[in-house]
Design a protein around this motif. Sequence first.
Motif, PDB file in Angstrom:
ATOM      1  N   PRO A 188       0.834  -1.213   0.000  1.00 41.51           N
ATOM      2  CA  PRO A 188       0.000   0.000   0.000  1.00 41.51           C
ATOM      3  C   PRO A 188       0.864   1.257   0.000  1.00 41.51           C
ATOM      4  O   PRO A 188       1.950   1.272   0.579  1.00 41.51           O
ATOM      5  CB  PRO A 188      -0.777  -0.096   1.312  1.00 41.51           C
ATOM      6  CG  PRO A 188      -0.611  -1.466   1.801  1.00 41.51           C
ATOM      7  CD  PRO A 188       0.621  -2.025   1.200  1.00 41.51           C
ATOM      8  N   SER A 189       0.359   2.301  -0.648  1.00 42.94           N
ATOM      9  CA  SER A 189       1.209   3.480  -0.829  1.00 42.94           C
ATOM     10  C   SER A 189       1.531   4.163   0.494  1.00 42.94           C
ATOM     11  O   SER A 189       2.563   4.811   0.630  1.00 42.94           O
ATOM     12  CB  SER A 189       0.553   4.456  -1.798  1.00 42.94           C
ATOM     13  OG  SER A 189      -0.609   4.987  -1.241  1.00 42.94           O
ATOM     14  N   ILE A 190       0.675   3.992   1.492  1.00 41.22           N
ATOM     15  CA  ILE A 190       0.952   4.646   2.767  1.00 41.22           C
ATOM     16  C   ILE A 190       2.227   4.074   3.402  1.00 41.22           C
ATOM     17  O   ILE A 190       2.987   4.771   4.065  1.00 41.22           O
ATOM     18  CB  ILE A 190      -0.252   4.509   3.717  1.00 41.22           C
ATOM     19  CG1 ILE A 190      -0.054   5.397   4.933  1.00 41.22           C
ATOM     20  CG2 ILE A 190      -0.522   3.087   4.127  1.00 41.22           C
ATOM     21  CD1 ILE A 190      -1.295   5.665   5.705  1.00 41.22           C
ATOM     22  N   ILE A 191       2.499   2.793   3.123  1.00 37.13           N
ATOM     23  CA  ILE A 191       3.729   2.171   3.628  1.00 37.13           C
ATOM     24  C   ILE A 191       4.939   2.810   2.943  1.00 37.13           C
ATOM     25  O   ILE A 191       5.968   3.072   3.573  1.00 37.13           O
ATOM     26  CB  ILE A 191       3.715   0.649   3.359  1.00 37.13           C
ATOM     27  CG1 ILE A 191       2.522  -0.011   4.057  1.00 37.13           C
ATOM     28  CG2 ILE A 191       5.020   0.001   3.776  1.00 37.13           C
ATOM     29  CD1 ILE A 191       2.682  -0.208   5.522  1.00 37.13           C
ATOM     30  N   TYR A 192       4.789   3.097   1.652  1.00 41.10           N
ATOM     31  CA  TYR A 192       5.876   3.784   0.943  1.00 41.10           C
ATOM     32  C   TYR A 192       6.161   5.139   1.593  1.00 41.10           C
ATOM     33  O   TYR A 192       7.301   5.583   1.653  1.00 41.10           O
ATOM     34  CB  TYR A 192       5.498   4.019  -0.522  1.00 41.10           C
ATOM     35  CG  TYR A 192       5.653   2.812  -1.400  1.00 41.10           C
ATOM     36  CD1 TYR A 192       6.908   2.426  -1.845  1.00 41.10           C
ATOM     37  CD2 TYR A 192       4.562   2.068  -1.791  1.00 41.10           C
ATOM     38  CE1 TYR A 192       7.054   1.327  -2.659  1.00 41.10           C
ATOM     39  CE2 TYR A 192       4.696   0.968  -2.601  1.00 41.10           C
ATOM     40  CZ  TYR A 192       5.942   0.604  -3.041  1.00 41.10           C
ATOM     41  OH  TYR A 192       6.102  -0.485  -3.840  1.00 41.10           O
ATOM     42  N   GLY A 193       5.087   5.780   2.057  1.00 43.69           N
ATOM     43  CA  GLY A 193       5.269   7.058   2.725  1.00 43.69           C
ATOM     44  C   GLY A 193       6.145   6.919   3.958  1.00 43.69           C
ATOM     45  O   GLY A 193       7.078   7.693   4.177  1.00 43.69           O
ATOM     46  N   LEU A 194       5.846   5.910   4.760  1.00 41.46           N
ATOM     47  CA  LEU A 194       6.628   5.677   5.975  1.00 41.46           C
ATOM     48  C   LEU A 194       8.086   5.427   5.648  1.00 41.46           C
ATOM     49  O   LEU A 194       8.993   5.995   6.261  1.00 41.46           O
ATOM     50  CB  LEU A 194       6.080   4.460   6.726  1.00 41.46           C
ATOM     51  CG  LEU A 194       4.723   4.577   7.391  1.00 41.46           C
ATOM     52  CD1 LEU A 194       4.327   3.231   7.983  1.00 41.46           C
ATOM     53  CD2 LEU A 194       4.782   5.620   8.483  1.00 41.46           C
ATOM     54  N   VAL A 195       8.306   4.553   4.657  1.00 39.70           N
ATOM     55  CA  VAL A 195       9.680   4.201   4.312  1.00 39.70           C
ATOM     56  C   VAL A 195      10.383   5.407   3.686  1.00 39.70           C
ATOM     57  O   VAL A 195      11.550   5.674   3.976  1.00 39.70           O
ATOM     58  CB  VAL A 195       9.699   2.999   3.355  1.00 39.70           C
ATOM     59  CG1 VAL A 195      11.102   2.715   2.887  1.00 39.70           C
ATOM     60  CG2 VAL A 195       9.114   1.795   4.044  1.00 39.70           C
TER      61      VAL A 195
END
Lengths: 309, 395
Positions: free
Chosen positions: B224-231
Amino acid sequence: MNNLKTTKLNKIIDKVVSNIYLLMTLISASFMLIIIIFILFKGLSPFMSNYQYGVVNFLDFLFGTQYRPDMGIYGVGFIIINTLVSALLALSIAFPISVLTALFVVKIAPQRLSEFMKVVIDLLASIPSIVYGVFAAGIITKFTMTIASMLGVQTYGGTSLLSVVILLAIMIFPTITSISISSISSVSEDLQHASLALGATKVQTNFKVVLLSAKQGIFAGAILGVGRAFGEATAVSMVAGNKMFGPTFGLFNTTRTLTSTMIAGLKETSGLDYDIRFSIGLVLLIIILITNFGLNFIKNKVGKTHEKN
Amino acid sequence: MRKIKDYILNAITYIASGISVLILGVLLVYLLVNGVKSINLKMFSDDYWAKNYLVEVDSDSRNFDSKYNGDDYYIKKYDIAIKDDDKEIVVTYIGENSQFNELKSLTVGDSLGMITPFDVGYKIESIEYLDSNGVISIGGVLLKHNAIEVAQILNENHVNSIYYQSTSGGIKASIINTLILIFVSLLIATPISICSAIYLNEYNSKNKFNQLLSVSIETLAGVPSIIYGLVGITVLFPVTQLFGATTTSVLLGALTMAVILLPTMIKATQVALAQVDQGLKDASLSLGATKVQTINKVVLPGAMNGILSGLLLCVSKVIGESAALVYTMGTFISDTPSLTNQGTSLSLMIYSIMSNDNPNFELACAISLIILVIVLVLNISVKLINYKFNKLGQR
């Protein structure tokens, strides 16, 4: 002599370039590793004894039924349940509609109508989630409010589990449909002719033979759809209402999903309130993995029993 | 009996398909009804936040041969026209030689004495003037004066100072930020993706390691793109610090976006590469060309259409992305786009507006419409390119 030199040079170039390709591939692939490592590292840090902002008890986090950052209580147990409930409800609405629509597009609709439906599904698939969010906040919440008032129930401005479910169902519909379409169109003609020759009507063939033969592909679509439902953040956060405790089972109650928790109220970029979002991200990833494995297992089971028959 | 059952089943599929058409229709109508009113050409060049100005105006009378022939309240002395608009007094016309074209700032600071911008659509908030007895008075919206009264004050009295507000709700900065985002993320993602796709398609000998590589890349697409945000904010933030970023920034958003685009772009390129005729490749190789030469001169040109449609798909992905960017770009709508500062893309701007306590639905719908139109145009282009591509392939 000169020729030999160019051959040699070409060989060197070949070697170098192919190594560049490999390097780029390594970079692309390594991001998966980086994601796993960093989410693990950052996500687990609040539970380690040397955590600087005050250690969080892991079990309290995982099974807690309250999420109160203002009081320092971070429990995501109920949020996990909420996420599962909303995604699975959305799937149970979207799945039949998607499959029936796919069947309609491939087998039932006249040529023109079928083309039109494909365009509609493509359009729905290409709408960004933020636009769905605006739509949900403007229309779906009103719809929910109307239904609630007809039933004599109060809602908090329409933000509710039902709104989230409807929104997610709309958002995963094009994913499941387009994959179902391609799997239904690849069902072998012979099978259908056989069914027709045995005296089944066209409709019976469509529903009993075509759908059954395409079920593995359809399941793959469902898996992708659920993944999208779990990971959807911005649109959901606009209609979830972010309840502080739970779990929520009432359709007209506000709810809180993992993603809406991660994205809501993001202000500072340090501290426990920030780091805990990585822990929630970790939980989200694990849930997606487990559901994928589970659904894949079902998919293979379903496929196998069919082969036996 | 069987026929009736068949009819019912068929009807159900019609209904199911009807639902999706209905939803798309309602969505489009909703956006159009709420958004169209707010869309105008000015919003593309306006700032989001209104600016306030305190200025003095040259009160010497001038001779205008005015061309004004509207119905709003015309102020002869200055050759401008104003009207009432929802409890505000809005400027609707400014003559070519009007004194209002050279308003001088009275705000203490660097801008003191500078000529301030003044344009149609700006709101006149209050006026300080000498009334007929020579007493300093105040008029304007604050005193619930309407346009007629304000026009009268401006026409008949010596004006000391005017306090006005520029138009707001513009999306200029967000558009520029979106363009920066698209440019930088594609600049990074495209070469990496094309190289990776070439490796996976053309060099991939089927061993465990290569399989692991391609599975990793496929899995990236499901994150999910929100995980990309975190990373993005943990892994890529140090990279942006090298460029002078001190907080979340447009650059960080672009880098994160580049990672999000990788699986999409690689997949699109792989599909395009796979459609290049194997016979062509073999012919090139057997004529003595090296593998690199074959890839550069035969495979890549043959796959160009597919790669191009992948690029367009990526552009629409960047425009639509929001979750990952909330983490990496911040949600503050800034009017000064810059690579190393916080800013919002169009999608992020909608998110920011909608997160307010009192969301401005009309602006959100207007921006949604703009995004939708761009995304649709991109998708249609992809379709056309693929259509042409397939036609060429069939020849």
